[in-house]
Design a protein around this motif. Structure first.
Motif, PDB file in Angstrom:
ATOM      1  N   VAL A  47      31.751  43.340  31.245  1.00  0.00           N
ATOM      2  CA  VAL A  47      33.139  42.926  31.374  1.00  0.00           C
ATOM      3  C   VAL A  47      33.187  41.536  31.998  1.00  0.00           C
ATOM      4  CG1 VAL A  47      35.393  43.522  32.314  1.00  0.00           C
ATOM      5  CG2 VAL A  47      33.782  45.338  31.690  1.00  0.00           C
ATOM      6  N   ARG A  48      33.870  40.617  31.353  1.00  0.00           N
ATOM      7  CA  ARG A  48      33.969  39.255  31.868  1.00  0.00           C
ATOM      8  C   ARG A  48      34.843  39.206  33.115  1.00  0.00           C
ATOM      9  NH1 ARG A  48      36.432  34.793  27.970  1.00  0.00           N
ATOM     10  NH2 ARG A  48      38.374  35.542  28.916  1.00  0.00           N
ATOM     11  N   ASP A  49      34.425  38.407  34.075  1.00  0.00           N
ATOM     12  CA  ASP A  49      35.163  38.299  35.337  1.00  0.00           C
ATOM     13  C   ASP A  49      36.537  37.701  35.084  1.00  0.00           C
ATOM     14  OD1 ASP A  49      34.868  38.417  38.423  1.00  0.00           O
ATOM     15  OD2 ASP A  49      35.642  36.401  38.025  1.00  0.00           O
ATOM     16  N   LYS A  50      37.521  38.172  35.838  1.00  0.00           N
ATOM     17  CA  LYS A  50      38.906  37.723  35.650  1.00  0.00           C
ATOM     18  C   LYS A  50      39.100  36.263  36.032  1.00  0.00           C
ATOM     19  CE  LYS A  50      40.140  39.719  40.146  1.00  0.00           C
ATOM     20  NZ  LYS A  50      40.962  40.736  40.833  1.00  0.00           N
ATOM     21  N   SER A  51      38.209  35.685  36.873  1.00  0.00           N
ATOM     22  CA  SER A  51      38.326  34.287  37.307  1.00  0.00           C
ATOM     23  C   SER A  51      37.422  33.376  36.498  1.00  0.00           C
ATOM     24  CB  SER A  51      37.989  34.179  38.797  1.00  0.00           C
ATOM     25  OG  SER A  51      38.838  35.007  39.571  1.00  0.00           O
ATOM     26  N   TYR A  52      36.961  33.825  35.352  1.00  0.00           N
ATOM     27  CA  TYR A  52      35.984  33.105  34.540  1.00  0.00           C
ATOM     28  C   TYR A  52      36.459  31.693  34.210  1.00  0.00           C
ATOM     29  CZ  TYR A  52      32.504  32.667  30.759  1.00  0.00           C
ATOM     30  OH  TYR A  52      31.471  32.277  29.948  1.00  0.00           O
ATOM     31  N   PHE A  53      37.747  31.521  33.877  1.00  0.00           N
ATOM     32  CA  PHE A  53      38.277  30.222  33.456  1.00  0.00           C
ATOM     33  C   PHE A  53      39.228  29.606  34.485  1.00  0.00           C
ATOM     34  CE2 PHE A  53      37.298  31.786  29.059  1.00  0.00           C
ATOM     35  CZ  PHE A  53      36.415  30.774  28.730  1.00  0.00           C
ATOM     36  N   ASP A  54      39.178  30.072  35.720  1.00  0.00           N
ATOM     37  CA  ASP A  54      40.079  29.504  36.722  1.00  0.00           C
ATOM     38  C   ASP A  54      39.808  28.027  36.940  1.00  0.00           C
ATOM     39  OD1 ASP A  54      41.292  31.891  36.962  1.00  0.00           O
ATOM     40  OD2 ASP A  54      40.603  32.349  38.994  1.00  0.00           O
ATOM     41  N   SER A  55      38.565  27.631  36.939  1.00  0.00           N
ATOM     42  CA  SER A  55      38.177  26.229  37.118  1.00  0.00           C
ATOM     43  C   SER A  55      36.781  26.033  36.555  1.00  0.00           C
ATOM     44  CB  SER A  55      38.194  25.850  38.601  1.00  0.00           C
ATOM     45  OG  SER A  55      37.166  26.521  39.310  1.00  0.00           O
ATOM     46  N   PRO A  56      36.382  24.761  36.331  1.00  0.00           N
ATOM     47  CA  PRO A  56      35.005  24.539  35.841  1.00  0.00           C
ATOM     48  C   PRO A  56      33.938  25.049  36.795  1.00  0.00           C
ATOM     49  CG  PRO A  56      36.357  22.585  35.515  1.00  0.00           C
ATOM     50  CD  PRO A  56      37.176  23.521  36.346  1.00  0.00           C
ATOM     51  N   GLU A  57      34.273  25.135  38.078  1.00  0.00           N
ATOM     52  CA  GLU A  57      33.293  25.595  39.057  1.00  0.00           C
ATOM     53  C   GLU A  57      33.298  27.108  39.224  1.00  0.00           C
ATOM     54  OE1 GLU A  57      35.554  23.201  39.738  1.00  0.00           O
ATOM     55  OE2 GLU A  57      34.168  21.510  39.357  1.00  0.00           O
ATOM     56  N   SER A  58      34.185  27.803  38.504  1.00  0.00           N
ATOM     57  CA  SER A  58      34.235  29.267  38.623  1.00  0.00           C
ATOM     58  C   SER A  58      32.919  29.871  38.132  1.00  0.00           C
ATOM     59  CB  SER A  58      35.399  29.829  37.800  1.00  0.00           C
ATOM     60  OG  SER A  58      36.631  29.328  38.271  1.00  0.00           O
ATOM     61  N   PHE A  59      32.537  30.931  38.791  1.00  0.00           N
ATOM     62  CA  PHE A  59      31.289  31.590  38.421  1.00  0.00           C
ATOM     63  C   PHE A  59      31.450  32.279  37.056  1.00  0.00           C
ATOM     64  CE2 PHE A  59      31.319  31.628  43.122  1.00  0.00           C
ATOM     65  CZ  PHE A  59      30.200  30.823  43.332  1.00  0.00           C
ATOM     66  N   LYS A  60      30.497  32.013  36.186  1.00  0.00           N
ATOM     67  CA  LYS A  60      30.518  32.581  34.837  1.00  0.00           C
ATOM     68  C   LYS A  60      29.767  33.929  34.879  1.00  0.00           C
ATOM     69  CE  LYS A  60      32.366  28.666  34.151  1.00  0.00           C
ATOM     70  NZ  LYS A  60      33.817  28.583  34.362  1.00  0.00           N
ATOM     71  N   VAL A  61      30.521  34.953  35.258  1.00  0.00           N
ATOM     72  CA  VAL A  61      29.921  36.245  35.583  1.00  0.00           C
ATOM     73  C   VAL A  61      30.458  37.326  34.642  1.00  0.00           C
ATOM     74  CG1 VAL A  61      29.815  38.056  37.345  1.00  0.00           C
ATOM     75  CG2 VAL A  61      29.456  35.668  37.974  1.00  0.00           C
ATOM     76  N   PHE A  62      29.563  38.239  34.236  1.00  0.00           N
ATOM     77  CA  PHE A  62      29.927  39.460  33.524  1.00  0.00           C
ATOM     78  C   PHE A  62      29.535  40.652  34.396  1.00  0.00           C
ATOM     79  CE2 PHE A  62      29.800  36.419  30.136  1.00  0.00           C
ATOM     80  CZ  PHE A  62      30.728  36.864  29.209  1.00  0.00           C
ATOM     81  N   HIS A  63      30.476  41.563  34.601  1.00  0.00           N
ATOM     82  CA  HIS A  63      30.237  42.747  35.416  1.00  0.00           C
ATOM     83  C   HIS A  63      29.711  43.881  34.543  1.00  0.00           C
ATOM     84  CE1 HIS A  63      32.504  41.081  38.896  1.00  0.00           C
ATOM     85  NE2 HIS A  63      33.186  40.460  37.930  1.00  0.00           N
ATOM     86  N   VAL A  64      28.696  44.568  35.020  1.00  0.00           N
ATOM     87  CA  VAL A  64      28.173  45.728  34.320  1.00  0.00           C
ATOM     88  C   VAL A  64      29.045  46.926  34.666  1.00  0.00           C
ATOM     89  CG1 VAL A  64      26.181  47.226  33.951  1.00  0.00           C
ATOM     90  CG2 VAL A  64      25.841  44.787  34.390  1.00  0.00           C
ATOM     91  N   ARG A  65      29.604  47.581  33.634  1.00  0.00           N
ATOM     92  CA  ARG A  65      30.538  48.682  33.849  1.00  0.00           C
ATOM     93  C   ARG A  65      30.049  49.903  33.047  1.00  0.00           C
ATOM     94  NH1 ARG A  65      36.142  48.299  34.112  1.00  0.00           N
ATOM     95  NH2 ARG A  65      35.842  46.226  35.038  1.00  0.00           N
ATOM     96  N   SER A  66      29.884  51.022  33.724  1.00  0.00           N
ATOM     97  CA  SER A  66      29.514  52.249  33.015  1.00  0.00           C
ATOM     98  C   SER A  66      30.752  52.825  32.330  1.00  0.00           C
ATOM     99  CB  SER A  66      28.907  53.270  33.976  1.00  0.00           C
ATOM    100  OG  SER A  66      29.839  53.651  34.969  1.00  0.00           O
ATOM    101  N   VAL A  67      30.551  53.346  31.101  1.00  0.00           N
ATOM    102  CA  VAL A  67      31.659  53.866  30.299  1.00  0.00           C
ATOM    103  C   VAL A  67      31.271  55.215  29.726  1.00  0.00           C
ATOM    104  CG1 VAL A  67      32.605  51.603  29.702  1.00  0.00           C
ATOM    105  CG2 VAL A  67      30.829  52.617  28.264  1.00  0.00           C
ATOM    106  N   ARG A  68      32.293  55.986  29.359  1.00  0.00           N
ATOM    107  CA  ARG A  68      32.110  57.276  28.676  1.00  0.00           C
ATOM    108  C   ARG A  68      32.771  57.150  27.313  1.00  0.00           C
ATOM    109  NH1 ARG A  68      31.792  62.495  31.168  1.00  0.00           N
ATOM    110  NH2 ARG A  68      30.512  63.796  29.797  1.00  0.00           N
TER     111      ARG A  68
END
Length: 557
Positions: A489-510
């Motif tokens: 899941v892409r982080d909600k602050s992905y595009f807040d600024s160029p310095e925002s951390f480009k992070v994907f969260h690992v989420r378990s699903v059923r």
């Protein structure tokens, strides 16, 4: 004198041969010899000649060693002279991002949210249905009651692949150095959205006529075909004439009835006459007459029943009030419709005619008779089918029996057809096939428009759930990492600024059912979140790399 000069010894002139010098050298006694100098010279020349190639090979070895140590880069002059300053390397080899922004190595750079751990109801970690604040959305969403009900139905209707409660992979975050690095890795994203999902049990099947609405007709007596009125495909109503058989036995039965009626009438008159003279005659005569009347009445009943068994509608009560001639005329064309009677001479027509009529409303699906043919009760002449309702038989796996129940909706699509029909499951076999281990089930399909054909093959589905507004993700965007099914899941602050951390969260699903390009998510993500789809295997590879060596200490439960 001349002779002495010419033949004088060479020594006298101060000349000597090499051999004489050697042999006459000091310390050497006369007659002693030395080793030849040619072998020594050859050895020396070989040694001197091999020095050059040896030096060349040593030089090549030095170049390869130097290149390997310096990654085959030519160092700057300042480095060679020792005047260059040491450069600090800012790169995290483990997570493939600069060390200064690595949120895995330094979690304080991007603090994690609350950890609600395992949800035993839905089988995921940090369940967004119970804790919507874990969703990577700008605003905390509201979980609908319908989503909780849908999840409960999905978990109750069929067994689902389970995640491991001890798995800690959901705590991992996959980071990229920049947006460009995400693009270079070939990672694409899509929204989690809502879409209709149908969960079903599929099986191959065949459409056949409803046996309760199918009539196979034969002549009840041997005879010859006198007339054929209907052909294949003709619509018929209940009681409508299909053919007429000339059966001699019918004439005999009519004659028996005629004689029985006459005998009954005679015995009735006899009993009446004797009853009036009761005072002057013996009582035994009256008893004999009454017995004869009872026998005559039994003969009438027997003849009547024989005709009725052939489908001939005999009304004996009305015949008793007729004359013998009238009874004969009435029985001659018994059961023949008026439109056929009008074409015949009622005085000369045979009394052997046996009509064959349709017992149901429907259509002629088979005809195997022509006028003049000799027939008997073992030969089927017509088949009449009521096609307004058909039967569908499906073969489904034995393992799915716990999910089936009478009354469930069934859909069927014939091979090569775009027309889908729906019916209702009304029977489940109590036995499995010995060879295939499949179980037969039956559904009733309405066919008012007549599109369905008997002995048609196709695929059928027993509908277990029909969710018009399920939460879905693109098929193939989830991954099994060893003990949990996960999405990124892409982080909600992905595009807040160029310095925002480009992070994907690992989420378990059923996961639930899959329809086409969509897979239902029972729990794990909410609509509006953004997940990695195309290229998500790159994130999975990075996840496995991060966990390499640490191992997964969870054991499948």
């Amino acid at each position: 004198m001349n002779h002495s000069v010419i033949h004088a010894p060479e020594t006298s002139l101060g000349l000597s041969s090499p051999e004489s010098d050697v042999n006459n050298s000091p310390g050497k006694s006369p007659g002693t010899t030395t080793k030849p100098r040619g072998k020594i010279r050859r050895i020396v020349s070989l040694v001197l000649g091999g020095i050059g190639p040896t030096l060349v090979l040593i030089g090549f070895a030095a170049v390869f060693y130097f290149g390997h140590r310096n990654d085959w880069k030519i160092p700057k002059f300042a480095a060679l002279t020792g005047s260059a300053e040491a450069v600090r390397t800012d790169w995290c080899e483990e997570h493939s991002v600069p060390e200064s922004i690595c949120v895995q190595c330094d979690p304080t750079l991007m603090p994690k949210g609350p950890d609600y751990r395992w949800c035993p109801e839905h089988g995921v970690h940090n369940c967004p249905l119970h804790h919507p604040d874990v969703a990577q959305l700008k605003e905390t969403p509201t979980v609908l009651a319908s989503d909780l009900e849908r999840a409960a139905r999905a978990l109750a209707i069929a067994p689902r692949k389970e995640n491991n409660s001890a798995c800690a992979v959901y705590e991992t975050r996959i980071q990229f150095a920049s947006v460009e690095s995400v693009k270079q890795a070939g990672v694409d994203v899509e929204l989690v959205e809502r879409h209709p999902i149908v969960e079903s049990i599929s099986g191959s099947g065949e459409i056949v006529y409803d046996p309760t609405r199918l009539a196979s007709l034969a002549s009840r007596l041997p005879g010859s075909v006198w007339m054929v009125q209907k052909n294949v495909g003709d619509k018929v109503a209940k009681g409508e004439l299909l053919a007429v058989i000339d059966a001699p036995e019918v004439g005999n039965l009519k004659s028996n009835l005629l004689r029985s009626l006459a005998e009954e009438k005679l015995q009735q008159q006899n009993v009446s006459r004797l009853t009036q003279a009761r005072e002057v005659i013996a009582g035994s005569l009256i008893l004999d007459a009454e017995a004869a009347l009872a026998k005559a009445q039994a003969d009438v009943l027997n003849a009547e029943q024989s005709l009725r068994n052939l489908g001939l509608p005999v009304q004996v009560d009305s015949l008793r009030s007729m004359s013998d001639r009238q009874v004969l005329d009435s029985l001659r064309l018994l059961g023949i419709p008026d439109e056929i009677r009008s074409q015949l001479d009622s005085q000369t027509a045979t009394t052997n005619l046996l009509p064959i009529v349709s017992p149901i409303d429907g259509a002629i699906s088979k005809r195997t008779v022509a006028p003049g043919e000799v027939v008997d009760p073992t030969r089927i002449l017509f088949q009449v089918a009521d096609t307004r309702q058909m039967w569908l038989t499906l073969s489904v796996p034995l393992e799915s029996m716990d999910q089936l129940a009478v009354g469930q909706s069934v859909r069927f699509q014939a091979d090569g057809s775009r027309h889908e029909v729906q019916g209702q499951l009304d029977w489940i076999s109590t036995a499995a096939d010995k060879q295939t281990r499949m179980v037969q089930i039956r559904a009733v399909l309405p066919n008012s428009d007549g599109h369905l054909r008997s002995e048609t093959f196709g695929r059928g589905q027993v509908i277990l759930r029909n969710e018009p507004d399920a939460i879905v993700i693109p098929k193939g965007s989830s991954h099994w990492e060893g003990c949990c099914q996960v999405v990124f899941v892409r982080d909600k602050s992905y595009f807040d600024s160029p310095e925002s951390f480009k992070v994907f969260h690992v989420r378990s699903v059923r996961l639930g059912a899959t329809n086409g390009n969509y897979t239902e998510v029972i729990s794990g993500v909410l609509p509006g979140e953004v997940i990695a789809t195309v290229g998500s295997d790159v994130l999975r590879a990075q996840l496995l790399k991060n966990n390499l060596g640490a191992g997964c200490d969870c054991v499948a439960e």
